[in-house]
Every structure is written in structure tokens, then in C-alpha cells.
Write a protein that holds these residues in place. Structure first.
Motif, PDB file in Angstrom:
ATOM      1  N   THR A 172      34.635  -6.546  16.335  1.00  0.00           N
ATOM      2  CA  THR A 172      35.460  -6.501  17.529  1.00  0.00           C
ATOM      3  C   THR A 172      36.914  -6.706  17.147  1.00  0.00           C
ATOM      4  OG1 THR A 172      35.791  -7.408  19.757  1.00  0.00           O
ATOM      5  CG2 THR A 172      35.226  -8.984  18.027  1.00  0.00           C
ATOM      6  N   TYR A 174      41.277  -6.520  19.063  1.00  0.00           N
ATOM      7  CA  TYR A 174      42.136  -6.181  20.195  1.00  0.00           C
ATOM      8  C   TYR A 174      43.445  -5.585  19.685  1.00  0.00           C
ATOM      9  CZ  TYR A 174      44.372 -10.591  18.915  1.00  0.00           C
ATOM     10  OH  TYR A 174      45.004 -11.588  18.217  1.00  0.00           O
ATOM     11  N   GLY A 178      41.875  -3.545  17.729  1.00  0.00           N
ATOM     12  CA  GLY A 178      41.035  -2.530  18.369  1.00  0.00           C
ATOM     13  C   GLY A 178      41.082  -1.235  17.592  1.00  0.00           C
ATOM     14  N   ASN A 179      42.285  -0.877  17.128  1.00  0.00           N
ATOM     15  CA  ASN A 179      42.431   0.283  16.245  1.00  0.00           C
ATOM     16  C   ASN A 179      41.612   0.084  14.969  1.00  0.00           C
ATOM     17  OD1 ASN A 179      44.273   1.357  13.714  1.00  0.00           O
ATOM     18  ND2 ASN A 179      44.222   2.824  15.410  1.00  0.00           N
ATOM     19  N   THR A 181      38.970  -1.761  14.694  1.00  0.00           N
ATOM     20  CA  THR A 181      37.548  -1.693  15.027  1.00  0.00           C
ATOM     21  C   THR A 181      37.077  -0.246  15.031  1.00  0.00           C
ATOM     22  OG1 THR A 181      37.714  -3.722  16.332  1.00  0.00           O
ATOM     23  CG2 THR A 181      35.815  -2.308  16.759  1.00  0.00           C
ATOM     24  N   TRP A 182      37.875   0.657  15.610  1.00  0.00           N
ATOM     25  CA  TRP A 182      37.524   2.084  15.546  1.00  0.00           C
ATOM     26  C   TRP A 182      37.520   2.576  14.101  1.00  0.00           C
ATOM     27  CZ3 TRP A 182      35.087   3.812  19.426  1.00  0.00           C
ATOM     28  CH2 TRP A 182      35.476   3.598  20.749  1.00  0.00           C
ATOM     29  N   LEU A 195      29.947  -2.558  18.546  1.00  0.00           N
ATOM     30  CA  LEU A 195      31.407  -2.664  18.513  1.00  0.00           C
ATOM     31  C   LEU A 195      31.883  -3.084  19.899  1.00  0.00           C
ATOM     32  CD1 LEU A 195      32.407   0.731  16.764  1.00  0.00           C
ATOM     33  CD2 LEU A 195      31.788  -1.429  15.659  1.00  0.00           C
ATOM     34  N   VAL A 197      35.609  -3.040  21.613  1.00  0.00           N
ATOM     35  CA  VAL A 197      36.984  -2.597  21.376  1.00  0.00           C
ATOM     36  C   VAL A 197      37.839  -2.975  22.580  1.00  0.00           C
ATOM     37  CG1 VAL A 197      38.462  -0.653  20.749  1.00  0.00           C
ATOM     38  CG2 VAL A 197      36.032  -0.631  20.104  1.00  0.00           C
ATOM     39  N   GLY A 200      42.370  -0.964  22.419  1.00  0.00           N
ATOM     40  CA  GLY A 200      42.608  -0.295  21.146  1.00  0.00           C
ATOM     41  C   GLY A 200      43.175   1.112  21.328  1.00  0.00           C
ATOM     42  N   ILE A 241      33.932  -0.747  25.461  1.00  0.00           N
ATOM     43  CA  ILE A 241      35.383  -0.588  25.434  1.00  0.00           C
ATOM     44  C   ILE A 241      35.963  -1.285  26.659  1.00  0.00           C
ATOM     45  CG2 ILE A 241      37.284   1.070  25.345  1.00  0.00           C
ATOM     46  CD1 ILE A 241      35.155   3.203  24.522  1.00  0.00           C
ATOM     47  N   SER A 255      41.287   5.001  25.417  1.00  0.00           N
ATOM     48  CA  SER A 255      40.003   4.384  25.747  1.00  0.00           C
ATOM     49  C   SER A 255      39.206   5.257  26.714  1.00  0.00           C
ATOM     50  CB  SER A 255      40.223   2.991  26.353  1.00  0.00           C
ATOM     51  OG  SER A 255      40.744   2.099  25.379  1.00  0.00           O
TER      52      SER A 255
END
Length: 300
Positions: A172, A174, A178-179, A181-182, A195, A197, A200, A241, A255
Motif C-alpha cells: 500500500t 499514498y 501510491g505511484n 504501489t502501482w 494492493l 492505492v 496515486g 483504490i 484512479s
């Protein structure tokens, strides 16, 4: 036992006193000696037993300092260990990626915000090992380069040290996390059971706070193809998300597009827009018990 000694002493003294008064003193001294030695022998026996028993190793819990070396550089990070931790069982492991405001070298700043805040407020919701890596303040795009490699190494270290369950590894983050995490979710899709996110982004982005340029997650395709290309890479991972609908720093468009692309490939995806939330969507997101409960239920 003391009463018996006294009775024996009285009889012995009476019989002995008739023959030899000196025997009275000897018998009294012997009885007193035995009564004095008994508690000492008990104490000594207990001490010997304590030495023979195997020592119980104290297990540290809470937020623990850790570090690793990658490309000759030290990366400090923290690992949260719940109070009830025992190596006798396997534990889920969460990797929590910070945003652009927490780059540093101290290994601490990233535990003052985001998921760490939720852990301190509601520790009962987090029966898990949580890794809080920290990316360097070197102007590189967060978790897309060595910061991401260090995060994965920290995950491996935690799994080994704290008996992590490889079927329950979660990622996870933020904002810039968040970027990340992707990015890491798409590069290591076989590692993670879920995941989460938060606010992100996946397309190219320049941070207004520090000027760092983040390349698109899938840089070799056109902007319109980023979403389906990324969705194909993470389609087998359950994903939640979350984004503030008033976010004017990282717009919620990425998102929304990712939710649509994931639904098209039949992925297990949830999308929540938080009414009235600007860029700080992490506090309301990580503060939701249902988000954490959902994540920890997922298995590979």
C-alpha cells in the motif's frame, strides 16, 4: 514439621536430662540447626532450578529500527511488530510506501504519517508485520528506482526475521507511494496478495512540492494505453483504490481510469472516492477499519 521437632526435642531432653545435662544443649543445637538450614536449602534448590530452565528470549515489539545496504548505501527503515507477536505462527506482512514529503535518511519521518498513524490509533486492527521503508531524498522518482529495490529487500528481510507468511504479503502507499504501489505491484505481481492505492497516479507527473518528475508507470506506450497495459499486469491481484474527490494536486482521473481498465479485464477491484477530501486521502482511507480488514483477508 516444626511441631514434630519440638515434640522430639522435649522427649529427648527429658530422657537425656536424667543422665547427662550436657546432652540437652547438644540436642537443642542440632534441632535449631536443622530448622535454620531448611529454608536455605529450599532457596538454593529454587535457584538451581532457575538456572537449569531454558532462558526465555525477550521479543521486541512496536516500531523497530532496521537498516539495509543497497549499492553501498544504507537505507534505514522501520518495522512494526504487534504486541502479541510470536514466532510460533506465521504473520501477514504489509509494505507501506510513503509520499513525497517523507523522503529522507533518518528512517523515521515515514512513520509520522499515513498508515503508521492509523496503527498507533488502532493497533488492534493490525495483527500484522508492517514494513515502513524510506526512499532517499536524491531527486529520483521515489519508488521507481533504488527506493523500490530497497523496499523489496526490506520486505524480504522482514519475512525472514518475523516468520512472514508469503501467501499474505500486501502493498500500500499514498501519493508518490501510491505511484510506487502501482509500480512495484506491476513489477512483482506474483508476490502480493492485495494492493491498496491511495491518491496515486500512473501517468507522468511533476510534483509541485519538490519538482521531482515521475515517469509514467508504463513509459513505452501512449497515455491512453497506460491504463489497459497496467491493468493487464495487475489483473490477478485484488485492488482497492481510494482518492479524494476534491484532490487538486493529484487529480482523481488516473484512479478513475484505472478502475475502468481493471473492470474491463475482470479484475477484483474496488474504487472509493472520499467526499470532500483533498490530497490528504490517507487519513480517512487508513482510518477505515473495513479497508484494513479487507486487505488482511486476501490470500494468494
Amino acid at each position: 514439621a516444626i511441631g514434630s521437632c519440638r515434640r522430639v526435642l522435649c522427649l529427648s531432653c527429658c530422657n537425656a536430662g536424667r543422665k547427662d545435662p550436657r546432652r540437652i544443649s547438644k540436642i537443642i543445637g542440632l534441632a535449631r540447626s536443622r530448622m535454620f538450614m531448611r529454608p536455605i536449602l529450599i532457596i538454593v534448590s529454587l535457584f538451581i532450578c532457575s538456572l537449569a530452565a531454558p532462558a526465555q528470549k525477550r521479543v521486541e515489539t512496536g516500531f523497530l529500527n532496521r537498516s539495509l545496504v543497497l549499492n553501498k548505501l544504507e537505507y534505514r527503515y522501520q518495522v512494526y511488530v504487534p504486541r502479541e507477536f510470536s514466532k510460533a505462527q506465521k504473520w501477514p506482512v504489509i509494505v507501506a510506501l510513503h509520499g513525497g514529503g517523507e523522503y529522507g535518511n533518518d528512517g523515521l519521518k515515514q512513520t509520522q504519517v499515513g498508515l503508521a498513524t492509523a496503527v498507533r490509533l488502532h493497533p488492534e486492527r493490525f495483527p500484522a508485520i508492517i514494513v515502513f521503508p524510506q526512499a532517499k531524498p536524491d531527486g529520483t522518482p521515489g519508488w521507481q528506482l533504488d527506493g523500490g529495490k530497497a523496499a523489496m529487500q526490506a520486505l524480504d528481510n522482514a519475512v525472514k526475521e518475523f516468520n512472514g507468511d508469503r501467501s499474505r504479503l500486501y502493498l500500500t502507499g499514498y501519493s508518490a507511494g501510491g505511484n510506487g504501489t502501482w509500480f512495484l505491484g506491476s513489477r512483482y505481481a506474483d508476490r502480493f496478495a492485495a494492493l491498496v492505492v491511495v491518491c496515486g497516479f500512473v501517468s507522468d507527473f511533476k510534483s509541485p512540492s519538490n519538482g521531482i518528475m515521475y515517469p509514467a508507470i508504463i513509459p513505452s506506450v501512449s497515455r491512453g494505453e497506460i491504463y489497459p497495459s497496467l491493468a493487464a499486469k495487475v489483473a490477478r491481484i485484488p485492488i482497492w483504490i481510494l482518492h479524494g474527490n476534491k484532490d487538486d494536486i493529484v487529480l482523481p482521473e488516473d484512479s478513475r481510469q484505472m478502475e475502468a481498465a481493471l473492470k474491463k479485464v475482470g479484475a477484483d477491484v474496488r474504487y472509493t472516492e472520499i467526499p470532500g477530501a483533498n490530497h490528504n486521502a490517507w487519513d480517512p482511507s487508513y482510518g477505515r477499519a473495513d479497508v484494513i480488514e479487507w486487505m488482511l483477508k486476501q490470500r494468494k
